[in-house]
Design a protein around this motif. Structure first.
Motif, PDB file in Angstrom:
ATOM      1  N   ASN A 233       0.855  -1.194   0.000  1.00  0.00           N
ATOM      2  CA  ASN A 233       0.000   0.000   0.000  1.00  0.00           C
ATOM      3  C   ASN A 233       0.892   1.246   0.000  1.00  0.00           C
ATOM      4  O   ASN A 233       1.107   1.885   1.026  1.00  0.00           O
ATOM      5  CB  ASN A 233      -0.909  -0.020   1.234  1.00  0.00           C
ATOM      6  CG  ASN A 233      -2.029   1.005   1.145  1.00  0.00           C
ATOM      7  OD1 ASN A 233      -1.925   1.991   0.419  1.00  0.00           O
ATOM      8  ND2 ASN A 233      -3.090   0.778   1.892  1.00  0.00           N
ATOM      9  N   ARG A 234       1.394   1.593  -1.157  1.00  0.00           N
ATOM     10  CA  ARG A 234       2.364   2.683  -1.253  1.00  0.00           C
ATOM     11  C   ARG A 234       1.752   4.040  -0.927  1.00  0.00           C
ATOM     12  O   ARG A 234       2.425   4.918  -0.383  1.00  0.00           O
ATOM     13  CB  ARG A 234       2.982   2.709  -2.656  1.00  0.00           C
ATOM     14  CG  ARG A 234       3.814   1.464  -2.965  1.00  0.00           C
ATOM     15  CD  ARG A 234       4.469   1.555  -4.327  1.00  0.00           C
ATOM     16  NE  ARG A 234       5.292   0.381  -4.583  1.00  0.00           N
ATOM     17  CZ  ARG A 234       6.003   0.214  -5.697  1.00  0.00           C
ATOM     18  NH1 ARG A 234       5.952   1.142  -6.662  1.00  0.00           N
ATOM     19  NH2 ARG A 234       6.717  -0.878  -5.856  1.00  0.00           N
ATOM     20  N   ALA A 235       0.483   4.215  -1.266  1.00  0.00           N
ATOM     21  CA  ALA A 235      -0.174   5.487  -0.946  1.00  0.00           C
ATOM     22  C   ALA A 235      -0.211   5.697   0.561  1.00  0.00           C
ATOM     23  O   ALA A 235       0.041   6.806   1.055  1.00  0.00           O
ATOM     24  CB  ALA A 235      -1.585   5.507  -1.524  1.00  0.00           C
ATOM     25  N   PHE A 236      -0.503   4.638   1.317  1.00  0.00           N
ATOM     26  CA  PHE A 236      -0.537   4.751   2.778  1.00  0.00           C
ATOM     27  C   PHE A 236       0.818   5.170   3.325  1.00  0.00           C
ATOM     28  O   PHE A 236       0.916   6.074   4.170  1.00  0.00           O
ATOM     29  CB  PHE A 236      -0.958   3.411   3.398  1.00  0.00           C
ATOM     30  CG  PHE A 236      -0.739   3.347   4.887  1.00  0.00           C
ATOM     31  CD1 PHE A 236      -1.646   3.932   5.761  1.00  0.00           C
ATOM     32  CD2 PHE A 236       0.389   2.731   5.415  1.00  0.00           C
ATOM     33  CE1 PHE A 236      -1.441   3.885   7.137  1.00  0.00           C
ATOM     34  CE2 PHE A 236       0.604   2.678   6.786  1.00  0.00           C
ATOM     35  CZ  PHE A 236      -0.320   3.260   7.646  1.00  0.00           C
ATOM     36  N   PHE A 237       1.881   4.537   2.874  1.00  0.00           N
ATOM     37  CA  PHE A 237       3.194   4.834   3.429  1.00  0.00           C
ATOM     38  C   PHE A 237       3.693   6.218   3.017  1.00  0.00           C
ATOM     39  O   PHE A 237       4.423   6.866   3.769  1.00  0.00           O
ATOM     40  CB  PHE A 237       4.193   3.740   3.034  1.00  0.00           C
ATOM     41  CG  PHE A 237       3.991   2.462   3.800  1.00  0.00           C
ATOM     42  CD1 PHE A 237       4.385   2.370   5.125  1.00  0.00           C
ATOM     43  CD2 PHE A 237       3.367   1.380   3.215  1.00  0.00           C
ATOM     44  CE1 PHE A 237       4.180   1.205   5.851  1.00  0.00           C
ATOM     45  CE2 PHE A 237       3.159   0.203   3.930  1.00  0.00           C
ATOM     46  CZ  PHE A 237       3.565   0.111   5.252  1.00  0.00           C
ATOM     47  N   ALA A 238       3.289   6.690   1.842  1.00  0.00           N
ATOM     48  CA  ALA A 238       3.636   8.063   1.451  1.00  0.00           C
ATOM     49  C   ALA A 238       2.916   9.064   2.343  1.00  0.00           C
ATOM     50  O   ALA A 238       3.518  10.048   2.815  1.00  0.00           O
ATOM     51  CB  ALA A 238       3.291   8.294  -0.019  1.00  0.00           C
ATOM     52  N   LEU A 239       1.623   8.825   2.590  1.00  0.00           N
ATOM     53  CA  LEU A 239       0.863   9.704   3.469  1.00  0.00           C
ATOM     54  C   LEU A 239       1.429   9.667   4.883  1.00  0.00           C
ATOM     55  O   LEU A 239       1.559  10.706   5.548  1.00  0.00           O
ATOM     56  CB  LEU A 239      -0.610   9.281   3.475  1.00  0.00           C
ATOM     57  CG  LEU A 239      -1.575  10.153   4.289  1.00  0.00           C
ATOM     58  CD1 LEU A 239      -1.664  11.557   3.704  1.00  0.00           C
ATOM     59  CD2 LEU A 239      -2.967   9.509   4.331  1.00  0.00           C
ATOM     60  N   LEU A 240       1.795   8.483   5.341  1.00  0.00           N
ATOM     61  CA  LEU A 240       2.367   8.344   6.682  1.00  0.00           C
ATOM     62  C   LEU A 240       3.694   9.097   6.797  1.00  0.00           C
ATOM     63  O   LEU A 240       3.947   9.765   7.807  1.00  0.00           O
ATOM     64  CB  LEU A 240       2.579   6.859   7.004  1.00  0.00           C
ATOM     65  CG  LEU A 240       3.266   6.545   8.333  1.00  0.00           C
ATOM     66  CD1 LEU A 240       2.452   7.069   9.503  1.00  0.00           C
ATOM     67  CD2 LEU A 240       3.494   5.035   8.464  1.00  0.00           C
ATOM     68  N   ALA A 241       4.535   9.006   5.781  1.00  0.00           N
ATOM     69  CA  ALA A 241       5.830   9.694   5.827  1.00  0.00           C
ATOM     70  C   ALA A 241       5.651  11.195   5.974  1.00  0.00           C
ATOM     71  O   ALA A 241       6.349  11.851   6.771  1.00  0.00           O
ATOM     72  CB  ALA A 241       6.638   9.372   4.567  1.00  0.00           C
ATOM     73  N   SER A 242       4.716  11.763   5.221  1.00  0.00           N
ATOM     74  CA  SER A 242       4.491  13.202   5.322  1.00  0.00           C
ATOM     75  C   SER A 242       3.951  13.563   6.705  1.00  0.00           C
ATOM     76  O   SER A 242       4.349  14.571   7.301  1.00  0.00           O
ATOM     77  CB  SER A 242       3.512  13.665   4.236  1.00  0.00           C
ATOM     78  OG  SER A 242       2.204  13.161   4.470  1.00  0.00           O
ATOM     79  N   PHE A 243       3.059  12.721   7.239  1.00  0.00           N
ATOM     80  CA  PHE A 243       2.459  13.006   8.535  1.00  0.00           C
ATOM     81  C   PHE A 243       3.500  12.936   9.654  1.00  0.00           C
ATOM     82  O   PHE A 243       3.480  13.750  10.583  1.00  0.00           O
ATOM     83  CB  PHE A 243       1.331  12.009   8.796  1.00  0.00           C
ATOM     84  CG  PHE A 243       0.540  12.303  10.038  1.00  0.00           C
ATOM     85  CD1 PHE A 243      -0.300  13.396  10.104  1.00  0.00           C
ATOM     86  CD2 PHE A 243       0.631  11.484  11.151  1.00  0.00           C
ATOM     87  CE1 PHE A 243      -1.039  13.672  11.240  1.00  0.00           C
ATOM     88  CE2 PHE A 243      -0.102  11.738  12.297  1.00  0.00           C
ATOM     89  CZ  PHE A 243      -0.941  12.840  12.342  1.00  0.00           C
ATOM     90  N   VAL A 244       4.425  11.990   9.579  1.00  0.00           N
ATOM     91  CA  VAL A 244       5.467  11.868  10.599  1.00  0.00           C
ATOM     92  C   VAL A 244       6.355  13.105  10.602  1.00  0.00           C
ATOM     93  O   VAL A 244       6.699  13.646  11.665  1.00  0.00           O
ATOM     94  CB  VAL A 244       6.298  10.596  10.363  1.00  0.00           C
ATOM     95  CG1 VAL A 244       7.539  10.579  11.262  1.00  0.00           C
ATOM     96  CG2 VAL A 244       5.456   9.360  10.641  1.00  0.00           C
ATOM     97  N   LEU A 245       6.754  13.572   9.423  1.00  0.00           N
ATOM     98  CA  LEU A 245       7.596  14.767   9.346  1.00  0.00           C
ATOM     99  C   LEU A 245       6.866  15.980   9.908  1.00  0.00           C
ATOM    100  O   LEU A 245       7.456  16.801  10.629  1.00  0.00           O
ATOM    101  CB  LEU A 245       8.015  15.011   7.896  1.00  0.00           C
ATOM    102  CG  LEU A 245       9.062  14.046   7.322  1.00  0.00           C
ATOM    103  CD1 LEU A 245       9.186  14.239   5.816  1.00  0.00           C
ATOM    104  CD2 LEU A 245      10.406  14.251   8.003  1.00  0.00           C
ATOM    105  N   GLN A 246       5.597  16.098   9.596  1.00  0.00           N
ATOM    106  CA  GLN A 246       4.836  17.236  10.106  1.00  0.00           C
ATOM    107  C   GLN A 246       4.621  17.136  11.613  1.00  0.00           C
ATOM    108  O   GLN A 246       4.685  18.149  12.325  1.00  0.00           O
ATOM    109  CB  GLN A 246       3.497  17.323   9.372  1.00  0.00           C
ATOM    110  CG  GLN A 246       3.651  17.686   7.902  1.00  0.00           C
ATOM    111  CD  GLN A 246       2.349  17.659   7.138  1.00  0.00           C
ATOM    112  OE1 GLN A 246       1.289  17.400   7.706  1.00  0.00           O
ATOM    113  NE2 GLN A 246       2.409  17.920   5.836  1.00  0.00           N
ATOM    114  N   ALA A 247       4.401  15.922  12.118  1.00  0.00           N
ATOM    115  CA  ALA A 247       4.258  15.743  13.562  1.00  0.00           C
ATOM    116  C   ALA A 247       5.553  16.114  14.274  1.00  0.00           C
ATOM    117  O   ALA A 247       5.525  16.743  15.347  1.00  0.00           O
ATOM    118  CB  ALA A 247       3.880  14.290  13.877  1.00  0.00           C
ATOM    119  N   ALA A 248       6.692  15.745  13.707  1.00  0.00           N
ATOM    120  CA  ALA A 248       7.980  16.092  14.312  1.00  0.00           C
ATOM    121  C   ALA A 248       8.187  17.606  14.328  1.00  0.00           C
ATOM    122  O   ALA A 248       8.695  18.169  15.303  1.00  0.00           O
ATOM    123  CB  ALA A 248       9.120  15.416  13.545  1.00  0.00           C
TER     124      ALA A 248
END
Length: 455
Positions: A233-248
């Motif tokens: 599920n590449r779309a999920f992991f791309a969305l997750l990567a952006s969310f992690v950076l923004q959370a940090a």
């Protein structure tokens, strides 16, 4: 291939009462997500006398445990849902365990090294209890409706309550500390008070969402099998990567707020004001972003908000560093208000997009595993929230910040004061910009049936 789809609640079943009961839990998650990020690092360095570098490890390492534990909770939640049709047991377990562990974090009977050990152990326990609640809680909107517009409505309710929890945590927690006399006593009273509130607001949705029918499957998957199924599920992991950076990025700014208030703006008491200016506008902006997303697309609005946050954070460098405390305070508070508008989108839009990736994965694999995906999501979120204060603590140590206790305050060097300010401005801005390629990748990797890439 037969697609196993999660059941959808009829729109008329999502009454205001049910939305209220579900959303109320976010007050508790907002309190837990905010108070440690805002106050725990400062509590250790300026009340318990823990060196900044050690305090940074204490803040980061226990929450890094979530990167391993949360996916296990997600798989366990899916197994429970297959057996019982609900996720209630884990929700109740987390709602009962978290308040006690949270209060214990701020009740250290020791200072220095002993305090670092105490906070580490209690923080691990609190993070584990939080995962028991948060992972199945985030999975529920996917199972409440298969309609993206309805799920966005559910998410708006949740984020409004989350904003209230964050606002209460950031605005009231420092005030409770001061009202109780400051120091270890003040933080202890604050921890006990917040723990009682967390218990009340988490147990209501834990017991009040039993109407949601959770039917992942068709078979329960173990952790390894869940990862194997999810990895495509590449779309999920791309969305997750952006969310992690923004959370940090947001976590770094929250960790920096007490230091900026104390050492750049002249008063620790401004911590609450800074926080209110950042979060309060988002309570109003969340519904507005939802309407904008309906008109121009959720992904497009998320990109605009990300760029706006990066620009606002960059502008904090000259604002908070301006000559004259009055000018610096006014400019910093005004910019925090503008950042709050963007922050609202960063909260609601990724969570509105998350269920889309779960439904798309069900169409791809025939296996619905909402808990597994939310376990990965919350693991990434907590990793970002942990990395923020941890990185900021390392920066403090590298720039020569000197830890102290309330009875023995220490003046900071010019280099340390500059490091405090950079972590509040340029570093969050850079992380926001780094999240944009991941958002673009998410847009490219959406499910083929979704014809509008900005939807």
């Amino acid at each position: 291939m037969t697609t196993a789809a999660p059941p959808s609640a009829a729109v008329d079943e999502l009454t205001r009462r049910r939305l209220f009961v579900y959303g109320l839990g976010s007050v508790g998650t907002g309190l837990f997500a905010t108070v440690p990020g805002l106050l725990l690092l400062y509590f250790m360095t300026d009340a318990l006398g823990v060196p900044a570098g050690v305090a940074g490890l204490v803040v980061a390492l226990p929450k890094a445990w979530d990167a391993f534990f949360n996916p296990m909770v997600g798989a366990a939640s899916d197994r429970e849902a297959v057996r019982t049709g609900r996720r209630t047991r884990l929700l109740v377990a987390g709602g009962l365990a978290l308040p006690a562990a949270f209060a214990a974090m701020f009740l250290s009977p020791m200072t220095g090294t002993g305090a670092a050990v105490w906070v580490s152990v209690t923080f691990v326990l609190a993070a584990s209890a939080f995962a028991l609640f948060q992972v199945p809680y985030v999975a529920l909107p996917t199972e409440m409706s298969a309609d993206p517009s309805v799920r966005t409505r559910i998410t708006v309710w949740r984020i409004v309550f989350l904003t209230l929890g964050i606002l209460a945590a950031g605005g009231a927690a420092p005030l409770v500390v001061d009202a109780a006399g400051g120091g270890r006593t003040g933080y202890g009273v604050m921890g006990l008070t917040a723990g009682l509130v967390i218990a009340a607001v988490m147990l209501v949705p834990a017991l009040g969402t039993r109407w949601v029918r959770s039917r992942p499957g068709p078979e329960p998957l173990g952790l390894v099998a869940a990862f194997r199924t999810a990895r495509g599920n590449r779309a999920f992991f791309a969305l997750l990567a952006s969310f992690v950076l923004q959370a940090a990025a947001v976590a770094i700014m929250l960790a920096a707020a007490p230091y900026v208030a104390t050492y750049r703006l002249g008063s620790y008491g401004l911590t609450s004001v800074l926080f209110v200016c950042l979060v309060a506008p988002s309570a109003v902006a969340v519904p507005l972003w939802a309407k904008a997303a309906g008109r121009w697309g959720r992904l497009r609005c998320l990109k605009v908000a990300t760029c706006g946050y990066a620009l606002g954070a960059t502008a904090l460098l000259p604002a908070a560093g301006a000559d004259g405390e009055t000018v610096a305070v006014a400019a910093t508070l005004a910019l925090c208000g503008l950042l709050g508008v963007c922050y609202a989108a960063l909260q609601v839009l990724p969570l509105a997009l998350l269920p889309d990736t779960v439904h798309a994965d069900a169409a791809r694999t025939g296996q619905v595993q909402s808990g597994a995906f939310t376990g990965l999501w919350t693991a990434g979120e907590t990793a970002g929230l942990a990395a923020g204060p941890g990185a900021y603590a390392i920066a403090l140590a590298a720039t020569g910040f000197a830890s102290s206790t309330l009875d023995h305050p220490v003046a900071q060097t010019a280099t340390a004061r500059t490091g405090i300010l950079l972590g509040f401005s340029l570093v969050p801005a850079l992380l926001m910009l780094l999240s944009l390629p991941a958002l673009r990748a998410y847009g490219r990797r959406r499910a083929p049936q979704e014809t509008d890439p900005n939807r």
